[in-house]
Design a protein around this motif. Structure first.
Motif, PDB file in Angstrom:
ATOM      1  N   GLU A  69      -2.280   5.973  -0.291  1.00  0.00           N
ATOM      2  CA  GLU A  69      -3.376   5.061   0.057  1.00  0.00           C
ATOM      3  C   GLU A  69      -3.523   4.925   1.572  1.00  0.00           C
ATOM      4  O   GLU A  69      -4.647   4.862   2.089  1.00  0.00           O
ATOM      5  N   GLN A  70      -2.416   4.907   2.287  1.00  0.00           N
ATOM      6  CA  GLN A  70      -2.462   4.825   3.747  1.00  0.00           C
ATOM      7  C   GLN A  70      -3.097   6.078   4.338  1.00  0.00           C
ATOM      8  O   GLN A  70      -3.943   5.998   5.237  1.00  0.00           O
ATOM      9  N   MET A  97       0.855  -1.175   0.000  1.00  0.00           N
ATOM     10  CA  MET A  97       0.000   0.000   0.000  1.00  0.00           C
ATOM     11  C   MET A  97       0.903   1.242   0.000  1.00  0.00           C
ATOM     12  O   MET A  97       1.829   1.346   0.798  1.00  0.00           O
ATOM     13  N   SER A  98       0.612   2.186  -0.886  1.00  0.00           N
ATOM     14  CA  SER A  98       1.419   3.405  -0.983  1.00  0.00           C
ATOM     15  C   SER A  98       1.097   4.353   0.175  1.00  0.00           C
ATOM     16  O   SER A  98       0.091   4.180   0.882  1.00  0.00           O
ATOM     17  N   TYR A 120      -5.157   8.102   2.798  1.00  0.00           N
ATOM     18  CA  TYR A 120      -6.567   8.072   2.412  1.00  0.00           C
ATOM     19  C   TYR A 120      -7.371   7.157   3.332  1.00  0.00           C
ATOM     20  O   TYR A 120      -8.472   7.519   3.774  1.00  0.00           O
TER      21      TYR A 120
END
Length: 81
Positions: free
Chosen positions: A5-6, A1-2, A8
């Motif tokens: 994304e984390q 997970m980028s 978000y």
């Protein structure tokens, strides 16, 4: 997970006012770092490149050196002291 994304995933769980605060912080970071990057780019330019980069911002009809000097006339001879 980028990282995006984390962030978000975390922001989705926050109340609206806290999510807005995170957004404002992210925007301030983005703005701060974009200005620093521009300052570094300008610092790397030579004086001539810097002046030429601004010249286009002044106007399309910015006078040339010859046009500026045309109204000055010829240099007058001066007496020695």
């Amino acid at each position: 997970m980028s990282i995006a994304e984390q962030i978000y995933a975390i922001v989705k769980t926050l109340p609206l006012d806290q999510a807005r605060e995170i957004l404002e912080f992210a925007e301030s970071m983005q703005s701060k770092h974009s200005v620093e990057g521009e300052d570094q780019a300008i610092a790397l330019l030579s004086w001539t490149e810097l002046v030429n980069s601004f010249a286009g911002a002044w106007a399309d009809d910015f006078p040339t050196l010859e046009e500026i000097r045309a109204g000055e006339g010829q240099d007058a001879l001066r007496e020695n002291l």
